[in-house]
Design a protein around this motif. Structure first.
Motif, PDB file in Angstrom:
ATOM      1  N   LYS A 138      -3.939   6.351  -3.217  1.00  0.00           N
ATOM      2  CA  LYS A 138      -2.546   6.126  -2.855  1.00  0.00           C
ATOM      3  C   LYS A 138      -2.094   4.735  -3.283  1.00  0.00           C
ATOM      4  N   LYS A 139      -2.970   3.746  -3.083  1.00  0.00           N
ATOM      5  CA  LYS A 139      -2.648   2.385  -3.489  1.00  0.00           C
ATOM      6  C   LYS A 139      -2.463   2.303  -4.995  1.00  0.00           C
ATOM      7  N   ILE A 140      -3.291   2.987  -5.733  1.00  0.00           N
ATOM      8  CA  ILE A 140      -3.164   3.001  -7.191  1.00  0.00           C
ATOM      9  C   ILE A 140      -1.856   3.661  -7.603  1.00  0.00           C
ATOM     10  N   ASP A 141      -1.486   4.731  -6.909  1.00  0.00           N
ATOM     11  CA  ASP A 141      -0.204   5.386  -7.209  1.00  0.00           C
ATOM     12  C   ASP A 141       0.976   4.446  -6.947  1.00  0.00           C
ATOM     13  N   ILE A 147       4.854  -0.622 -11.347  1.00  0.00           N
ATOM     14  CA  ILE A 147       4.880  -0.930 -12.781  1.00  0.00           C
ATOM     15  C   ILE A 147       6.015  -0.180 -13.461  1.00  0.00           C
ATOM     16  N   GLN A 148       6.196   1.083 -13.073  1.00  0.00           N
ATOM     17  CA  GLN A 148       7.260   1.863 -13.673  1.00  0.00           C
ATOM     18  C   GLN A 148       8.635   1.287 -13.334  1.00  0.00           C
ATOM     19  N   ILE A 259       0.276  -6.895 -11.461  1.00  0.00           N
ATOM     20  CA  ILE A 259       0.107  -5.612 -10.760  1.00  0.00           C
ATOM     21  C   ILE A 259      -0.989  -4.775 -11.419  1.00  0.00           C
ATOM     22  N   GLU A 260      -1.021  -4.769 -12.755  1.00  0.00           N
ATOM     23  CA  GLU A 260      -2.070  -4.018 -13.454  1.00  0.00           C
ATOM     24  C   GLU A 260      -3.446  -4.580 -13.150  1.00  0.00           C
ATOM     25  N   SER A 261      -3.545  -5.904 -13.001  1.00  0.00           N
ATOM     26  CA  SER A 261      -4.814  -6.511 -12.619  1.00  0.00           C
ATOM     27  C   SER A 261      -5.258  -6.020 -11.243  1.00  0.00           C
ATOM     28  N   GLU A 262      -4.334  -6.013 -10.298  1.00  0.00           N
ATOM     29  CA  GLU A 262      -4.660  -5.491  -8.966  1.00  0.00           C
ATOM     30  C   GLU A 262      -4.983  -3.997  -9.020  1.00  0.00           C
ATOM     31  N   GLN A 263      -4.265  -3.289  -9.869  1.00  0.00           N
ATOM     32  CA  GLN A 263      -4.530  -1.860 -10.010  1.00  0.00           C
ATOM     33  C   GLN A 263      -5.927  -1.611 -10.591  1.00  0.00           C
ATOM     34  N   ILE A 267      -8.907   0.464  -8.982  1.00  0.00           N
ATOM     35  CA  ILE A 267      -9.596   1.571  -9.671  1.00  0.00           C
ATOM     36  C   ILE A 267     -11.099   1.355  -9.657  1.00  0.00           C
ATOM     37  N   ALA A 268     -11.533   0.110  -9.891  1.00  0.00           N
ATOM     38  CA  ALA A 268     -12.971  -0.199  -9.850  1.00  0.00           C
ATOM     39  C   ALA A 268     -13.533   0.059  -8.461  1.00  0.00           C
ATOM     40  N   GLU A 269     -12.796  -0.351  -7.431  1.00  0.00           N
ATOM     41  CA  GLU A 269     -13.255  -0.109  -6.056  1.00  0.00           C
ATOM     42  C   GLU A 269     -13.319   1.388  -5.768  1.00  0.00           C
TER      43      GLU A 269
END
Length: 456
Positions: A138-141, A147-148, A259-263, A267-269
């Protein structure tokens, strides 16, 4: 003496008188028993001569035991699947069991498996890990949505700025036209001034009229300077708006990069959490399988032969034998041990006569058709490697051509068997000559496997 014709009573009495009178004639007389013996010897010789030309079935003798053709049908040891302690025996020696039936119950002895609710707790941990993964997704979404939105806002700002640049371009053009119009007015005022100056010098116009044209000329020149400054300002503003495009892009792209860095970190987590989830599910599956291993079950239908462990509470290790199991209705075969010198003369599908221990039989070498109490078989397998005892193993199965005389149903594994592997037929005199000289059996073709006639 040879009697060529029947004797009369008178001749017989005369002959007896002569025999009594002359002792030498009595000595030459042959008793009747000697005649009978000579007849018997002559008959035996004739019979032996005839026997020399009768067919003789060559054979190879071998000893073996009863086994199963398929490895899954042979007796097997059922080991303990885990390290544990024997809690309960549910079968007895000699019992018939069906596939999947519980034979022995074993409990855990390792402390990490003591918890009776270990599987339930592991499922709860897996549920919590799944919820954490859902939250990460959900966080990734949300990051994707941010970003969008930033990209959409960037496009909007760029379009707005392009509109401003377009408007400023129109203003630059307007100021440029006004500047050019001012130049035209100045040129007209300047020509008018010089014309009035000539007229004034000629005394045709008054001084006031000359001063008025001069003032008009100066106002036109001032107007040019004002329009020039407005044009320069408009051009500078257009340049500034063009530079603002880059500034807008840099600002928005910087936010997107963060934001992509946090994303990416999220994703890694999530990937790490999914790996942990897979590991937990594997552990849960192992626990469930191990829980099933506590109940030692029958691999197939069969009989319990004997228990290797006794009593309750005895500790067993992984792989320790618990009991011996005999499958039901095995595909019987006879395992023969054949000398290496005889293996080249036998091949698959060769006929074999078998004598089982406990079944009275009479086998005549060379004449299998008159054997009594033996059973037919055919060679199914010949080992390609010699055994440790220096002999080759040969597996013999029931002969399909003798289904009306099948092997006894009372046969048991390990029963001793005496076998005659039948080869080709030869005359009896040839077999005697071969045995006396130590020659190998006669072999027509190694690949042929002739079927012998049914025994009488």
């Amino acid at each position: 003496m040879l009697e060529l014709s029947p004797e009369s009573p008178l001749e017989r009495r005369e002959k007896e008188a002569i025999n009594k009178q002359y002792l030498s004639l009595k000595t030459l007389y042959s008793p009747a028993s000697i005649k009978l013996l000579s007849y018997w010897l002559m008959g035996v010789c004739i019979l032996a001569f005839i026997v020399l030309f009768l067919p003789w079935q060559q054979n190879i003798r071998a000893m073996g035991e009863l086994t199963a053709l398929s490895p899954q049908d042979r007796p097997q040891i059922i080991p303990s699947p885990i390290d544990g302690r024997v809690d309960k025996w549910l079968v007895q020696e000699g019992s018939y069991v069906e596939e999947g039936e519980v034979l022995v119950v074993v409990s855990e002895i390792k402390d990490k498996f003591f918890d009776p609710k270990l599987i339930q707790r592991k499922e709860e941990v897996i549920g919590a890990k799944e919820d954490a993964i859902k939250a990460k997704k959900k966080k990734i979404d949300i990051y994707n949505q941010q970003i969008q939105l930033l990209r959409n806002g960037l496009a909007l700002k760029l379009r707005q700025n392009e509109n401003k640049i377009l408007q400023q371009t129109f203003k630059v053009e307007s100021d440029s036209l006004a500047w050019m119009a001012g130049i035209v007015d100045f040129e007209n005022a300047e020509r008018q001034y010089y014309s009035n100056q000539i007229l004034y010098d000629s005394g045709l116009v008054p001084l006031t009229y000359l001063e008025a044209s001069k003032s008009k000329r100066m106002k036109a020149e001032a107007k040019i300077l004002v329009q020039q400054k407005k044009l320069d300002v408009s051009r500078n503003e257009r340049k500034i708006l063009g530079l603002e495009n880059n500034a807008i892009q840099v600002s928005v792209l910087d936010k997107i990069a963060k934001i992509e860095s946090e994303q990416t970190a999220a994703i890694a987590e999530m990937a790490e959490a999914e790996g942990s989830l897979i590991k937990l599910r594997n552990e849960l599956s192992n626990l469930k399988i191990r829980a099933e291993y506590k109940n030692v079950r029958a691999p197939q239908n069969g009989y319990i032969i004997n228990a290797k462990k006794s009593g309750v509470g005895e500790t067993v290790k992984l792989g320790s034998p618990l009991l011996t199991f005999m499958p039901d209705k095995p595909s019987l075969a006879v395992a023969l041990e054949v000398d290496a010198k005889d293996v080249p003369f036998i091949g698959k599908n060769r006929h074999v006569r078998l004598q089982f221990e406990g079944w009275p039989a009479m086998q005549f070498d060379g004449r299998p058709d008159i054997a009594v109490g033996t059973f037919g078989g055919e060679i199914k397998v010949i080992d390609s490697v010699i055994g440790k005892n220096g002999k080759f193993r040969v597996l013999v199965t029931p002969d399909p051509l003798e289904m009306n005389e099948a092997w006894p149903s009372e046969l048991r594994m390990g029963l001793g068997v005496k076998a005659w592997i039948l080869l080709d037929e030869v005359p009896t005199w040839f077999e005697i000559w071969r045995q006396l000289n130590g020659f190998p059996p006669k072999q027509k073709s190694k690949d042929e496997a002739p079927k012998m006639a049914k025994k009488g």
